[in-house]
Design an enzyme around this catalytic site. Structure first.
Site, PDB file in Angstrom:
ATOM      1  N   ASP A  19       0.864  -1.166   0.000  1.00 38.56           N
ATOM      2  CA  ASP A  19       0.000   0.000   0.000  1.00 38.56           C
ATOM      3  C   ASP A  19       0.914   1.234   0.000  1.00 38.56           C
ATOM      4  O   ASP A  19       2.130   1.122   0.214  1.00 38.56           O
ATOM      5  CB  ASP A  19      -0.895  -0.040   1.245  1.00 38.56           C
ATOM      6  CG  ASP A  19      -1.767   1.170   1.385  1.00 38.56           C
ATOM      7  OD1 ASP A  19      -2.415   1.557   0.395  1.00 38.56           O
ATOM      8  OD2 ASP A  19      -1.812   1.743   2.487  1.00 38.56           O
ATOM      9  N   ASP A  21      -0.240   5.063   1.106  1.00 36.08           N
ATOM     10  CA  ASP A  21      -0.486   6.041   2.162  1.00 36.08           C
ATOM     11  C   ASP A  21      -0.380   5.396   3.538  1.00 36.08           C
ATOM     12  O   ASP A  21      -1.014   4.376   3.815  1.00 36.08           O
ATOM     13  CB  ASP A  21      -1.869   6.661   1.983  1.00 36.08           C
ATOM     14  CG  ASP A  21      -1.999   7.377   0.644  1.00 36.08           C
ATOM     15  OD1 ASP A  21      -0.992   7.933   0.176  1.00 36.08           O
ATOM     16  OD2 ASP A  21      -3.104   7.365   0.081  1.00 36.08           O
TER      17      ASP A  21
END
Length: 234
Positions: A19, A21
């Site tokens: 991922d 963020d």
């Protein structure tokens, strides 16, 4: 769905999915981008825009966010702007606002996978015009993210298109990516996954080696109950 680069020609037999963020980046790239375009004068009421973004962030962490509405909201300031003009601003944004906030531990983990001969992929719910250059900056082999629509003049329409890489949508985009590339994945790649959010539980349950990174409370509890490693790179 799109990729930033084709898979490595040496045909690795392992894949690490990250991922973006709060996993590789200390913060949310969309929020940082909105602050940037406010500073650029692309937004009339910056305070209202950021207040709405904070509300969307609350909904995201609660798992109640309407992703279509959110993507339209983040694309609204770009309506009518050319892909090239936005790309130039994104490049300046990544250098000025993103690189200083990349978490060293996460970037080092991604690059360690690369040194071990693993393919690396960033999958983010944020928009592709932001995610792809950040993935390139950290040395990932590819990037999957929600795509913006362009009109016949190559200008942003303000609409998202294709698979929304949110919750189970990340797995759908990943499956499409596999179909589009001769990866050998069906023969049994070993997989690692890294995320901070409970929204990515489908992805973390899919991989062989899930890791919770700076996890929100629901993911922290899930990781602790299942014995998944909890990493803190912030």
């Amino acid at each position: 769905m799109a990729t930033s680069q084709p898979p490595s020609p040496h045909q690795p037999s392992a894949l690490a999915i990250f991922d973006l963020d709060d996993t590789l980046l200390d913060g949310d790239c969309t929020h940082l981008w909105l602050e940037w375009i406010i500073d650029c004068g692309w937004v009339e009421d910056g305070e209202a825009l950021l207040a709405q973004m904070r509300e969307h962030d609350r909904q995201y962490h609660a798992g109640t966010l309407n992703m279509t509405d959110h993507l339209r909201f983040t694309l609204a300031p770009l309506v009518g702007r050319s892909r090239q003009v936005v790309r130039e601003q994104v490049e300046a944004f990544v250098d000025a606002r993103v690189r200083p906030r990349l978490m060293q531990g996460g970037v080092e983990r991604l690059q360690a996978h690369s040194r071990n001969g693993h393919s690396t992929l960033v999958i983010s719910a944020s928009m592709h015009h932001l995610v792809e250059p950040i993935a390139h900056a950290v040395g990932a082999d590819g990037a999957l993210a929600s795509l913006p629509e362009f009109d016949a003049d190559d200008r942003f329409t303000g609409e998202p298109t294709g698979i929304q890489t949110y919750q189970r949508g990340k797995l759908e985009a990943f499956a499409q990516w596999l179909d589009a590339h001769d990866t050998g994945f069906a023969e049994g790649w070993e997989t690692w996954g890294y995320s901070d959010s409970f929204n990515d539980l489908p992805l973390l349950e899919f991989v062989d080696h899930p890791h919770a990174t700076q996890p929100d409370e629901r993911l922290r509890q899930t990781a602790a109950a299942r014995g998944w490693p909890i990493l803190r790179w912030r």
